[in-house]
Motif scaffolding. Structure first.
Motif, PDB file in Angstrom:
ATOM      1  N   MET A 152     -29.900  19.478  14.661  1.00  0.00           N
ATOM      2  CA  MET A 152     -30.430  18.100  14.622  1.00  0.00           C
ATOM      3  C   MET A 152     -31.923  18.151  14.311  1.00  0.00           C
ATOM      4  O   MET A 152     -32.666  18.886  14.963  1.00  0.00           O
ATOM      5  N   PRO A 153     -32.407  17.382  13.324  1.00  0.00           N
ATOM      6  CA  PRO A 153     -33.852  17.352  13.086  1.00  0.00           C
ATOM      7  C   PRO A 153     -34.595  16.764  14.283  1.00  0.00           C
ATOM      8  O   PRO A 153     -34.019  16.006  15.068  1.00  0.00           O
ATOM      9  N   THR A 154     -35.863  17.125  14.410  1.00  0.00           N
ATOM     10  CA  THR A 154     -36.648  16.520  15.482  1.00  0.00           C
ATOM     11  C   THR A 154     -36.797  15.024  15.212  1.00  0.00           C
ATOM     12  O   THR A 154     -36.757  14.565  14.082  1.00  0.00           O
ATOM     13  N   HIS A 155     -36.938  14.266  16.286  1.00  0.00           N
ATOM     14  CA  HIS A 155     -37.093  12.820  16.184  1.00  0.00           C
ATOM     15  C   HIS A 155     -38.559  12.513  15.887  1.00  0.00           C
ATOM     16  O   HIS A 155     -39.457  13.114  16.478  1.00  0.00           O
ATOM     17  N   PRO A 156     -38.847  11.571  14.978  1.00  0.00           N
ATOM     18  CA  PRO A 156     -40.254  11.269  14.666  1.00  0.00           C
ATOM     19  C   PRO A 156     -41.070  10.828  15.873  1.00  0.00           C
ATOM     20  O   PRO A 156     -42.280  11.047  15.916  1.00  0.00           O
ATOM     21  N   ASN A 157     -40.403  10.212  16.862  1.00  0.00           N
ATOM     22  CA  ASN A 157     -41.118   9.775  18.064  1.00  0.00           C
ATOM     23  C   ASN A 157     -41.100  10.811  19.179  1.00  0.00           C
ATOM     24  O   ASN A 157     -41.697  10.594  20.233  1.00  0.00           O
ATOM     25  N   PHE A 158     -40.405  11.931  18.940  1.00  0.00           N
ATOM     26  CA  PHE A 158     -40.306  12.964  19.969  1.00  0.00           C
ATOM     27  C   PHE A 158     -40.113  14.321  19.284  1.00  0.00           C
ATOM     28  O   PHE A 158     -39.035  14.918  19.351  1.00  0.00           O
ATOM     29  N   PRO A 159     -41.162  14.802  18.615  1.00  0.00           N
ATOM     30  CA  PRO A 159     -41.034  16.030  17.827  1.00  0.00           C
ATOM     31  C   PRO A 159     -41.227  17.290  18.663  1.00  0.00           C
ATOM     32  O   PRO A 159     -42.060  18.151  18.349  1.00  0.00           O
ATOM     33  N   PHE A 160     -40.441  17.403  19.734  1.00  0.00           N
ATOM     34  CA  PHE A 160     -40.620  18.487  20.703  1.00  0.00           C
ATOM     35  C   PHE A 160     -39.279  19.153  21.001  1.00  0.00           C
ATOM     36  O   PHE A 160     -38.652  18.873  22.025  1.00  0.00           O
ATOM     37  N   PRO A 161     -38.797  20.041  20.136  1.00  0.00           N
ATOM     38  CA  PRO A 161     -37.454  20.593  20.322  1.00  0.00           C
ATOM     39  C   PRO A 161     -37.247  21.395  21.595  1.00  0.00           C
ATOM     40  O   PRO A 161     -36.182  21.294  22.222  1.00  0.00           O
ATOM     41  N   LEU A 162     -38.233  22.194  21.996  1.00  0.00           N
ATOM     42  CA  LEU A 162     -38.040  23.037  23.183  1.00  0.00           C
ATOM     43  C   LEU A 162     -38.882  22.492  24.336  1.00  0.00           C
ATOM     44  O   LEU A 162     -40.110  22.473  24.276  1.00  0.00           O
ATOM     45  N   TYR A 163     -38.199  22.065  25.386  1.00  0.00           N
ATOM     46  CA  TYR A 163     -38.774  21.298  26.493  1.00  0.00           C
ATOM     47  C   TYR A 163     -38.610  22.133  27.766  1.00  0.00           C
ATOM     48  O   TYR A 163     -37.496  22.383  28.216  1.00  0.00           O
TER      49      TYR A 163
ATOM     50  N   GLN B 248     -27.953  23.271  32.407  1.00  0.00           N
ATOM     51  CA  GLN B 248     -27.395  24.544  31.971  1.00  0.00           C
ATOM     52  C   GLN B 248     -27.707  24.835  30.510  1.00  0.00           C
ATOM     53  O   GLN B 248     -26.867  25.367  29.769  1.00  0.00           O
ATOM     54  N   MET B 249     -28.926  24.511  30.088  1.00  0.00           N
ATOM     55  CA  MET B 249     -29.345  24.857  28.735  1.00  0.00           C
ATOM     56  C   MET B 249     -29.900  26.274  28.753  1.00  0.00           C
ATOM     57  O   MET B 249     -30.867  26.564  29.465  1.00  0.00           O
ATOM     58  N   ASN B 250     -29.280  27.143  27.965  1.00  0.00           N
ATOM     59  CA  ASN B 250     -29.654  28.556  27.952  1.00  0.00           C
ATOM     60  C   ASN B 250     -29.317  29.141  26.585  1.00  0.00           C
ATOM     61  O   ASN B 250     -29.046  28.399  25.632  1.00  0.00           O
ATOM     62  N   PHE B 251     -29.304  30.463  26.484  1.00  0.00           N
ATOM     63  CA  PHE B 251     -29.075  31.107  25.190  1.00  0.00           C
ATOM     64  C   PHE B 251     -27.682  30.822  24.630  1.00  0.00           C
ATOM     65  O   PHE B 251     -27.466  30.851  23.428  1.00  0.00           O
ATOM     66  N   GLN B 252     -26.727  30.533  25.501  1.00  0.00           N
ATOM     67  CA  GLN B 252     -25.366  30.263  25.051  1.00  0.00           C
ATOM     68  C   GLN B 252     -25.144  28.796  24.681  1.00  0.00           C
ATOM     69  O   GLN B 252     -24.251  28.481  23.899  1.00  0.00           O
ATOM     70  N   THR B 253     -25.951  27.900  25.237  1.00  0.00           N
ATOM     71  CA  THR B 253     -25.660  26.465  25.089  1.00  0.00           C
ATOM     72  C   THR B 253     -26.706  25.672  24.302  1.00  0.00           C
ATOM     73  O   THR B 253     -26.387  24.608  23.777  1.00  0.00           O
ATOM     74  N   ALA B 254     -27.932  26.158  24.221  1.00  0.00           N
ATOM     75  CA  ALA B 254     -29.012  25.373  23.609  1.00  0.00           C
ATOM     76  C   ALA B 254     -28.714  25.022  22.158  1.00  0.00           C
ATOM     77  O   ALA B 254     -28.852  23.867  21.740  1.00  0.00           O
TER      78      ALA B 254
ATOM     79  N   ALA C 272     -28.734  16.587  19.968  1.00  0.00           N
ATOM     80  CA  ALA C 272     -29.939  16.519  20.805  1.00  0.00           C
ATOM     81  C   ALA C 272     -31.179  16.688  19.929  1.00  0.00           C
ATOM     82  O   ALA C 272     -31.189  17.490  18.995  1.00  0.00           O
ATOM     83  N   ASN C 273     -32.211  15.919  20.231  1.00  0.00           N
ATOM     84  CA  ASN C 273     -33.507  16.083  19.557  1.00  0.00           C
ATOM     85  C   ASN C 273     -34.399  17.062  20.288  1.00  0.00           C
ATOM     86  O   ASN C 273     -35.429  17.496  19.765  1.00  0.00           O
ATOM     87  N   SER C 274     -34.002  17.408  21.509  1.00  0.00           N
ATOM     88  CA  SER C 274     -34.790  18.304  22.344  1.00  0.00           C
ATOM     89  C   SER C 274     -33.850  18.933  23.365  1.00  0.00           C
ATOM     90  O   SER C 274     -32.851  18.314  23.756  1.00  0.00           O
ATOM     91  N   VAL C 275     -34.168  20.161  23.761  1.00  0.00           N
ATOM     92  CA  VAL C 275     -33.362  20.868  24.751  1.00  0.00           C
ATOM     93  C   VAL C 275     -34.264  21.248  25.921  1.00  0.00           C
ATOM     94  O   VAL C 275     -35.270  21.932  25.743  1.00  0.00           O
ATOM     95  N   ALA C 276     -33.909  20.774  27.118  1.00  0.00           N
ATOM     96  CA  ALA C 276     -34.716  21.015  28.313  1.00  0.00           C
ATOM     97  C   ALA C 276     -34.197  22.249  29.048  1.00  0.00           C
ATOM     98  O   ALA C 276     -33.033  22.295  29.432  1.00  0.00           O
ATOM     99  N   VAL C 277     -35.081  23.218  29.240  1.00  0.00           N
ATOM    100  CA  VAL C 277     -34.710  24.505  29.814  1.00  0.00           C
ATOM    101  C   VAL C 277     -35.466  24.729  31.112  1.00  0.00           C
ATOM    102  O   VAL C 277     -36.657  24.403  31.213  1.00  0.00           O
ATOM    103  N   VAL C 278     -34.782  25.286  32.099  1.00  0.00           N
ATOM    104  CA  VAL C 278     -35.427  25.638  33.372  1.00  0.00           C
ATOM    105  C   VAL C 278     -35.328  27.150  33.567  1.00  0.00           C
ATOM    106  O   VAL C 278     -36.216  27.904  33.176  1.00  0.00           O
TER     107      VAL C 278
END
Length: 210
Positions: free
Chosen positions: A1-12, A169-175, A183-189
């Motif tokens: 998915m391309p980044t969103h123009p209002n939220f150009p932050f893929p890795l969160y 559960q965003m990780n190497f297998q799911t992101a 998704a325009n961004s993936v939030a990782v912990v």
């Protein structure tokens, strides 16, 4: 998915001191930025207000140094005091309309979306980006309604053009799967916070979001 123009932050990155276990949390944050993290949320649900504020000031200084936007979880007053880019609120936190009334246009508002019915809420119009939570159930967040899954995320993408942040559960297998589902961004912990090398972990995750 391309980044969103209002939220150009893929890795969160969503970070707390507790999530970093034995590693200095500010060091983890900086290593993550150096590895490619685009935006950071400070989430300190269990910290007293004064401690949360002190951490927010410290992280804001780091984020400013690297020109990375900072989001504060829940605490609108802290977000305003430190001049954060945004605030993220859940369904049991302050409502987006109340945040907008207090903050005006000073904060970008993220809102956790837990079921389809919330798309019809009057609050929806006050929201800048949506945290789709959780994509997969996680032990760190137990008060959720829907486990969206990849199919649910894909369906949600068809229903709104607001930026979507995949959480849970965003990780190497799911992101990468969440990214390609809309998704325009993936939030990782933990995949970053608990990595032996947070910089390398961030780099590898970012490569999946192309």
């Amino acid at each position: 998915m391309p980044t969103h123009p209002n939220f150009p932050f893929p890795l969160y990155l969503v970070i707390s001191e507790r999530d970093c276990l034995d590693k200095p949390w500010l060091w983890v944050a900086e290593q993550a930025i150096l590895g490619g993290v685009d935006i950071i949320q400070l989430r300190e649900k269990e910290s007293p207000y004064a401690e949360f504020l002190a951490k927010a000031h410290a992280l804001k200084q780091l984020c400013d140094q690297h020109r990375v936007p900072l989001v504060i979880n829940d605490q609108v007053a802290i977000a305003l005091e430190i001049g954060a880019w945004g605030v993220h609120v859940g369904q049991s936190d302050m409502s987006p309309s109340a945040v907008r009334k207090i903050a005006g246009d000073k904060l970008n508002i993220g809102w956790s979306l837990e079921d389809d019915a919330q798309l019809q809420s009057a609050e929806f119009g006050y929201v800048d980006q949506l945290g789709v939570s959780p994509i997969f159930a996680t032990a760190t967040k137990t008060d959720t309604i829907t486990e969206w899954g990849i199919a649910g995320l894909r369906d949600l993408r068809r229903q709104t053009d607001k930026p979507l942040i995949a959480i849970g559960q965003m990780n190497f297998q799911t992101a990468g799967r969440a990214w390609h589902a809309g998704a325009n961004s993936v939030a990782v912990v933990s995949a970053i916070c608990q990595a032996v090398d947070p910089q390398e972990a961030s780099k590898q995750l970012k490569e999946q979001l192309q």
